[in-house]
Design a protein around this motif. Structure first.
Motif, PDB file in Angstrom:
ATOM      1  N   GLN A 288      -1.727   7.882  -9.792  1.00  0.00           N
ATOM      2  CA  GLN A 288      -1.996   9.165  -9.140  1.00  0.00           C
ATOM      3  C   GLN A 288      -3.081   9.060  -8.068  1.00  0.00           C
ATOM      4  O   GLN A 288      -3.259   9.995  -7.281  1.00  0.00           O
ATOM      5  N   ASN A 289      -3.751   7.919  -7.982  1.00  0.00           N
ATOM      6  CA  ASN A 289      -4.839   7.749  -7.014  1.00  0.00           C
ATOM      7  C   ASN A 289      -4.448   6.857  -5.830  1.00  0.00           C
ATOM      8  O   ASN A 289      -5.313   6.349  -5.125  1.00  0.00           O
ATOM      9  N   LEU A 290      -3.144   6.683  -5.631  1.00  0.00           N
ATOM     10  CA  LEU A 290      -2.673   5.900  -4.483  1.00  0.00           C
ATOM     11  C   LEU A 290      -2.629   6.816  -3.263  1.00  0.00           C
ATOM     12  O   LEU A 290      -1.604   7.408  -2.919  1.00  0.00           O
ATOM     13  N   LYS A 291      -3.755   6.925  -2.570  1.00  0.00           N
ATOM     14  CA  LYS A 291      -3.911   7.922  -1.508  1.00  0.00           C
ATOM     15  C   LYS A 291      -3.084   7.610  -0.263  1.00  0.00           C
ATOM     16  O   LYS A 291      -2.794   8.506   0.530  1.00  0.00           O
ATOM     17  N   ALA A 292      -2.687   6.338  -0.083  1.00  0.00           N
ATOM     18  CA  ALA A 292      -1.911   5.974   1.106  1.00  0.00           C
ATOM     19  C   ALA A 292      -0.408   6.018   0.852  1.00  0.00           C
ATOM     20  O   ALA A 292       0.381   5.869   1.787  1.00  0.00           O
ATOM     21  N   LEU A 293       0.010   6.250  -0.408  1.00  0.00           N
ATOM     22  CA  LEU A 293       1.424   6.182  -0.764  1.00  0.00           C
ATOM     23  C   LEU A 293       2.211   7.284  -0.052  1.00  0.00           C
ATOM     24  O   LEU A 293       1.872   8.470  -0.134  1.00  0.00           O
ATOM     25  N   GLU A 294       3.288   6.866   0.639  1.00  0.00           N
ATOM     26  CA  GLU A 294       4.133   7.795   1.384  1.00  0.00           C
ATOM     27  C   GLU A 294       5.506   7.988   0.747  1.00  0.00           C
ATOM     28  O   GLU A 294       6.111   9.051   0.913  1.00  0.00           O
ATOM     29  N   HIS A 295       6.002   6.963   0.039  1.00  0.00           N
ATOM     30  CA  HIS A 295       7.348   7.024  -0.519  1.00  0.00           C
ATOM     31  C   HIS A 295       7.318   6.511  -1.957  1.00  0.00           C
ATOM     32  O   HIS A 295       6.955   5.356  -2.191  1.00  0.00           O
ATOM     33  N   LEU A 296       7.696   7.383  -2.892  1.00  0.00           N
ATOM     34  CA  LEU A 296       7.727   7.026  -4.310  1.00  0.00           C
ATOM     35  C   LEU A 296       9.145   7.225  -4.815  1.00  0.00           C
ATOM     36  O   LEU A 296       9.697   8.331  -4.756  1.00  0.00           O
ATOM     37  N   MET A 297       9.768   6.133  -5.307  1.00  0.00           N
ATOM     38  CA  MET A 297      11.154   6.166  -5.759  1.00  0.00           C
ATOM     39  C   MET A 297      11.253   5.512  -7.130  1.00  0.00           C
ATOM     40  O   MET A 297      10.846   4.357  -7.291  1.00  0.00           O
ATOM     41  N   MET A 298      11.778   6.252  -8.092  1.00  0.00           N
ATOM     42  CA  MET A 298      11.967   5.723  -9.440  1.00  0.00           C
ATOM     43  C   MET A 298      13.363   6.086  -9.913  1.00  0.00           C
ATOM     44  O   MET A 298      13.769   7.258  -9.839  1.00  0.00           O
ATOM     45  N   ALA A 299      14.127   5.075 -10.380  1.00  0.00           N
ATOM     46  CA  ALA A 299      15.521   5.316 -10.729  1.00  0.00           C
ATOM     47  C   ALA A 299      15.965   4.405 -11.877  1.00  0.00           C
ATOM     48  O   ALA A 299      15.502   3.272 -12.005  1.00  0.00           O
ATOM     49  N   LYS A 300      16.862   4.926 -12.698  1.00  0.00           N
ATOM     50  CA  LYS A 300      17.538   4.161 -13.743  1.00  0.00           C
ATOM     51  C   LYS A 300      16.551   3.469 -14.680  1.00  0.00           C
ATOM     52  O   LYS A 300      16.691   2.295 -15.003  1.00  0.00           O
ATOM     53  N   CYS A 301      15.540   4.217 -15.089  1.00  0.00           N
ATOM     54  CA  CYS A 301      14.559   3.730 -16.072  1.00  0.00           C
ATOM     55  C   CYS A 301      14.678   4.638 -17.297  1.00  0.00           C
ATOM     56  O   CYS A 301      14.096   5.731 -17.336  1.00  0.00           O
ATOM     57  N   GLU A 302      15.451   4.214 -18.283  1.00  0.00           N
ATOM     58  CA  GLU A 302      15.878   5.071 -19.389  1.00  0.00           C
ATOM     59  C   GLU A 302      14.726   5.615 -20.225  1.00  0.00           C
ATOM     60  O   GLU A 302      14.825   6.706 -20.784  1.00  0.00           O
ATOM     61  N   SER A 303      13.627   4.851 -20.323  1.00  0.00           N
ATOM     62  CA  SER A 303      12.539   5.239 -21.231  1.00  0.00           C
ATOM     63  C   SER A 303      11.329   5.821 -20.497  1.00  0.00           C
ATOM     64  O   SER A 303      10.353   6.208 -21.147  1.00  0.00           O
ATOM     65  N   LEU A 304      11.387   5.906 -19.203  1.00  0.00           N
ATOM     66  CA  LEU A 304      10.188   6.193 -18.413  1.00  0.00           C
ATOM     67  C   LEU A 304       9.765   7.659 -18.480  1.00  0.00           C
ATOM     68  O   LEU A 304      10.562   8.565 -18.254  1.00  0.00           O
ATOM     69  N   ARG A 305       8.500   7.856 -18.790  1.00  0.00           N
ATOM     70  CA  ARG A 305       7.837   9.153 -18.662  1.00  0.00           C
ATOM     71  C   ARG A 305       6.704   9.003 -17.652  1.00  0.00           C
ATOM     72  O   ARG A 305       6.010   7.995 -17.639  1.00  0.00           O
ATOM     73  N   LEU A 306       6.495  10.023 -16.846  1.00  0.00           N
ATOM     74  CA  LEU A 306       5.408   9.969 -15.879  1.00  0.00           C
ATOM     75  C   LEU A 306       4.118  10.412 -16.545  1.00  0.00           C
ATOM     76  O   LEU A 306       4.128  11.327 -17.386  1.00  0.00           O
ATOM     77  N   PRO A 307       2.989   9.787 -16.211  1.00  0.00           N
ATOM     78  CA  PRO A 307       1.707  10.178 -16.822  1.00  0.00           C
ATOM     79  C   PRO A 307       1.375  11.625 -16.492  1.00  0.00           C
ATOM     80  O   PRO A 307       1.555  12.077 -15.362  1.00  0.00           O
ATOM     81  N   GLU A 308       0.915  12.362 -17.497  1.00  0.00           N
ATOM     82  CA  GLU A 308       0.575  13.768 -17.301  1.00  0.00           C
ATOM     83  C   GLU A 308      -0.855  13.898 -16.791  1.00  0.00           C
ATOM     84  O   GLU A 308      -1.573  12.921 -16.613  1.00  0.00           O
ATOM     85  N   GLY A 309      -1.283  15.128 -16.583  1.00  0.00           N
ATOM     86  CA  GLY A 309      -2.668  15.386 -16.199  1.00  0.00           C
ATOM     87  C   GLY A 309      -2.870  15.445 -14.712  1.00  0.00           C
ATOM     88  O   GLY A 309      -2.030  15.042 -13.923  1.00  0.00           O
ATOM     89  N   ASP A 310      -4.026  15.996 -14.331  1.00  0.00           N
ATOM     90  CA  ASP A 310      -4.391  16.107 -12.930  1.00  0.00           C
ATOM     91  C   ASP A 310      -5.135  14.864 -12.488  1.00  0.00           C
ATOM     92  O   ASP A 310      -5.707  14.117 -13.280  1.00  0.00           O
ATOM     93  N   SER A 311      -5.177  14.633 -11.202  1.00  0.00           N
ATOM     94  CA  SER A 311      -5.891  13.484 -10.663  1.00  0.00           C
ATOM     95  C   SER A 311      -7.389  13.661 -10.832  1.00  0.00           C
ATOM     96  O   SER A 311      -7.919  14.773 -10.746  1.00  0.00           O
ATOM     97  N   ASN A 312      -8.065  12.562 -11.053  1.00  0.00           N
ATOM     98  CA  ASN A 312      -9.523  12.594 -11.153  1.00  0.00           C
ATOM     99  C   ASN A 312     -10.199  12.562  -9.798  1.00  0.00           C
ATOM    100  O   ASN A 312     -11.406  12.740  -9.698  1.00  0.00           O
ATOM    101  N   GLU A 313      -9.441  12.286  -8.756  1.00  0.00           N
ATOM    102  CA  GLU A 313     -10.018  12.167  -7.432  1.00  0.00           C
ATOM    103  C   GLU A 313      -9.384  13.172  -6.489  1.00  0.00           C
ATOM    104  O   GLU A 313      -8.197  13.471  -6.579  1.00  0.00           O
ATOM    105  N   PRO A 314     -10.195  13.731  -5.554  1.00  0.00           N
ATOM    106  CA  PRO A 314      -9.638  14.686  -4.594  1.00  0.00           C
ATOM    107  C   PRO A 314      -8.679  13.992  -3.633  1.00  0.00           C
ATOM    108  O   PRO A 314      -8.844  12.824  -3.314  1.00  0.00           O
ATOM    109  N   GLY A 315      -7.672  14.731  -3.187  1.00  0.00           N
ATOM    110  CA  GLY A 315      -6.746  14.186  -2.194  1.00  0.00           C
ATOM    111  C   GLY A 315      -5.766  13.199  -2.758  1.00  0.00           C
ATOM    112  O   GLY A 315      -5.165  12.424  -2.018  1.00  0.00           O
ATOM    113  N   SER A 316      -5.563  13.183  -4.085  1.00  0.00           N
ATOM    114  CA  SER A 316      -4.614  12.232  -4.659  1.00  0.00           C
ATOM    115  C   SER A 316      -3.214  12.552  -4.154  1.00  0.00           C
ATOM    116  O   SER A 316      -2.828  13.698  -3.987  1.00  0.00           O
TER     117      SER A 316
END
Length: 816
Positions: free
Chosen positions: A681-709
């Protein structure tokens, strides 16, 4: 020829100011030599535009440019050596002292500027049928013939040849027919096959391509010809099919009759469209009289030219340019390709002198197999585009380029230079280069995938021939191993290396020494040949920058690969045998791209991958369960990370937030990956996030600890994530930047976050097969730029893309 010289002179000047060279000058006292060299480079740059024009007819100028080019290569190698190994002695060559004196012999002027005409930029430009000029009569004639049931024919299949010289629009006409709704209805779409024919007729490959197109089994690479023939006969039996064999160069009567026999069970009324420059091909294959494409009439030629040279209606404001344009068109002889390229070249250029320059160019007088219009279009390109274009000559004919791969190769060969804007990435500049080449008609866009930011492009065969003709001796596409090859070759490809002996390898490679690019797709035929090829390349070509070995079969790299100190690109994609990388790979400190995609047998990444500090692109397929800490997370130059088809991967690496330059992250087909590290969640330069065909994957919950995440995130793609319940709160930081969201086949996703309605820049929201999703946040439909597409999402309804949300259509329940 000056395209390389002009580009590299700027690079050399930059390298002369590098910290490595400055350190050498302080230690060795060569400051004066360095300044003299810089001044000489600047003086040479001022006369290159004049030399470009004069070398067409002046052999002495052409020879001078050839020698200057070779010196530039050597100078760049020397300065790279300084940067890589701090060897100062190479820079004291005295050859540069003679260059200033030599150029005065040819009366080269410093007042001639490089004439560049930069046209519009079109990224996703598919030419609609309405933009094709002067071929409607032929199109309707062919469609009528295709739909006619010929019970009187001696065979069940008829052949319709389209014959014409290069650039007359044979392929364009065939595509118009192939994609016509009447034709699709007659044959049904899954019974249509498009075959881009190779230079040499290869029965086995043609049968494979037909089987693939007709939906046959995907795993038949090891089939022999007899097995393929049986599959083909079974597939075509009782089916009425349309085959297009595009750009047939060579075929014997025997080959054709053999192929027809294999299609013997096909239904009556099946048709084959053949496009070719060769009238003999029509006589061999054709039963029906061929469609001979004549050149366009002067009226149609001018209409096509105006369509490409002006925005619609603007030509009326420039009668003086239209007059010159008519004279230019008359020199094109009615060839659509010639007319189109010159129209694109002059687009948005309202200076009369530029149009007169094209009309009066001396190139029209040259006797050459290349259309003068194409050569003029090439000559008037900026030098940075010429270099990128010529590099494409090492690929095989009819090659389908992917924009991301091609741009990386341009970057790693030093063809892409920073524009001075610190925020603009080299990949972005490379995309601009590609768009300019597309707008000049040097590439055709074949397919677009917005989800993965992909363009598939190809070259018209005349454009490819132009690339070959201007590439000269530095670039070589080895169609056969025994062909002659110049000692000056710097970039070389081996597109079909099957069954090559060690002796043939030795004879070919022994002629070369300063190669920068080696591309070899496929197996060499034996493990001995594979090993010998690798060892020879590594030992002989110490200035190698690109080593691309796709679909290779060797099971290991030699440890000596660590000696390739200048290597920027190592591509091992689709190697089904390699299980381990040597430790010495991590000594490739200059490496910027490492492609290990679909290397299914690779046990793990090397332990010291953290030392590869210049990596910008990393594509991984491995068997390991987790990536170690202080590994990938240390690659702070990384821009693009793909983690694909890692069958056993259970966890990534907790220091992912250290990838401060990462712009693209793609995770796909990792069935055991259960979670992502919180640091994502702290990858501030990330422009494209793609996740596919991952049967067990859950995304981490919660808010970012840093501003502008996630404040830079523009594209979010979530596909086939059955464990996904909701979108995490830390994605809210991307609300002001998101432009595209695509979510599909996530069975448990029941709601979208309220902050989605704050995505004011959102242009595309695509939701597919989300059975638990019943509503959208209230304000989402009010986003003015949004195109909303919804299908199979329970009771959720979608507005059509063209009705401005005026009508709502209900989507059906998901099929179980």
């Amino acid at each position: 020829m000056t395209e390389f010289v002009s580009s590299i002179l700027g690079t050399l000047a930059e390298k002369l100011t590098s910290s490595a060279v400055e350190e050498i000058q302080l230690v060795c006292g060569v400051k004066d030599d360095r300044e003299k060299l810089k001044n000489t480079l600047e003086m040479i740059q001022t006369v290159l535009a004049d030399a470009e024009q004069k070398q067409i007819k002046d052999k002495a100028v052409r020879l001078w440019l050839s020698r200057l080019k070779n010196w530039c290569y050597d100078a760049e190698d020397a300065l790279d050596e300084f940067e890589a190994r701090a060897l100062w002695r190479r820079v004291r060559s005295t050859e540069h002292l003679t260059l200033k004196r030599k150029k005065t012999r040819f009366n080269l002027s410093t007042d001639v500027h490089e004439r560049t005409i930069v046209p519009r930029r079109e990224t996703h430009s598919f030419v609609p049928a309405s933009n094709v000029i002067g071929r409607n009569e032929e199109k309707e004639r062919i469609i009528e013939m295709l739909r006619r049931w010929d019970d009187a024919g001696a065979r069940n299949i008829e052949v319709l040849p389209i014959i014409g010289m290069g650039g007359t629009g044979k392929t364009t006409l065939a595509k118009l027919v192939y994609n016509d709704e009447r034709v699709k209805e007659h044959f049904t779409e899954n019974n249509q096959v498009w075959l881009s024919m190779p230079l040499e007729f290869n029965m086995k490959n043609i049968i494979r391509d037909i089987i693939k197109s007709l939906g046959g089994g995907a795993k038949f690479d090891d089939y022999n010809l007899d097995m393929l023939q049986n599959d083909l006969r079974n597939l075509v039996r009782n089916r009425r099919c349309l085959f297009v064999m595009d750009d047939v160069w060579a075929m014997s009567r025997k080959d054709w009759l053999e192929l027809i026999d294999l299609l013997g069970g096909i239904s009556r009324g099946s048709k084959v469209i053949v496009t070719s420059r060769n009238q003999v091909i029509a006589e061999i294959m054709g039963i029906v009289r061929p469609v001979n494409l004549a050149n366009l009439s002067p009226k149609d030629s001018l209409t096509l030219f105006v369509k490409h040279a002006f925005e619609q209606g603007q030509e009326k404001n420039h009668p003086d340019l239209i007059k010159i344009g008519r004279q230019i068109v008359s020199k094109c002889g009615g060839n659509p390709m010639a007319v189109k390229t010159l129209g694109s070249l002059l687009y948005s250029k309202n200076n009369q002198s530029d149009w007169e320059y094209v009309r009066d160019s001396e190139v029209w007088q040259l006797e050459t197999d290349i259309l003068p219009s194409l050569r003029i279009s090439y000559d008037l390109m900026p030098s940075h585009l010429k270099q990128c274009f010529v590099y494409c000559s090492i690929f095989p004919k009819n090659y389908m380029f992917m924009n991301i791969d091609l741009i990386q190769l341009w970057i790693l060969n030093g063809f892409i230079r920073s524009s001075g804007n610190n925020k603009e990435e080299l990949e972005e500049i490379g995309q601009q280069y590609l768009e300019e080449l597309i707008s000049r008609s040097f590439f055709n866009v074949v397919a677009v995938n917005d989800t993965y930011l992909l363009l598939v492009i190809e070259m018209h065969d005349l454009i490819y021939e132009l690339a070959i003709s201007v590439a000269k001796t530095e670039y070589s596409n080895m169609k056969e191993w025994k062909q002659d090859i110049s000692q000056m070759t710097r970039h070389i490809s081996f597109p079909d290396p099957i069954d090559v002996s060690k002796d043939e390898l030795r004879d070919c490679l022994s002629k070369l020494s300063r190669v920068r690019t080696i591309m070899c797709e496929g197996e060499l035929g034996s493990s001995d040949s594979d090993a010998f090829f690798l060892e020879t390349c590594i030992s002989r070509f110490k200035y190698l920058r690109v080593l691309l070995l796709e679909y290779s079969s060797f099971d290991q790299l030699p440890s000596s690969i660590g000696g390739l100190k200048h290597l920027r690109y190592l591509g091992l994609r689709n190697n089904q045998s390699i299980n381990k990388l040597p430790k010495s790979v991590c000594e490739l400190y200059n490496l910027q791209t490492l492609d290990l995609g679909s290397c299914y047998e690779l046990e793990a990444l090397p332990a010291n991958i953290k030392n590869m500090i210049n990596l910008r692109v990393l594509i991984i397929t491995t068997k390991q369960q987790r990536f170690p800490e202080s590994g990938i997370g240390c690659l702070t130059s990384l821009r693009w990370l793909d983690i694909l088809r890692c069958e056993y991967l259970e966890a990534l690496f907790d220091d992912i937030q250290s990838l401060s330059s990462l712009r693209k992250l793609r995770i796909e087909e990792c069935p055991k990956l259960a979670s992502l590290p919180q640091g994502i969640q702290n990858l501030k330069a990330l422009e494209h996030l793609m996740m596919a065909k991952c049967e067990s994957l859950r995304l981490p919950e919660g808010d970012s600890n840093e501003p502008g995440s996630m404040s830079s995130l523009q594209t979010l793609v979530l596909q086939e994530l059955p464990a996904l319940v909701s979108l995490p709160g830390w994605l809210e930081g991307s609300a002001s930047a998101l432009r595209m969201i695509e979510i599909s086949y996530c069975r448990k996703l029941s709601a979208l976050p309220e902050w989605l309605q704050n995505c004011s820049c959102l242009t595309k929201l695509e939701l597919t097969r989300l059975p638990e999703l019943s509503s959208l946040p209230d304000g989402v439909r009010l986003i003015p730029t949004l195109k909303l597409k919804i299908s199979d999402c329970g009771e959720l309804s979608s507005c059509g893309e063209e009705d401005d949300c005026g009508e709502l259509s209900s989507c059906g329940e998901e099929d179980e």
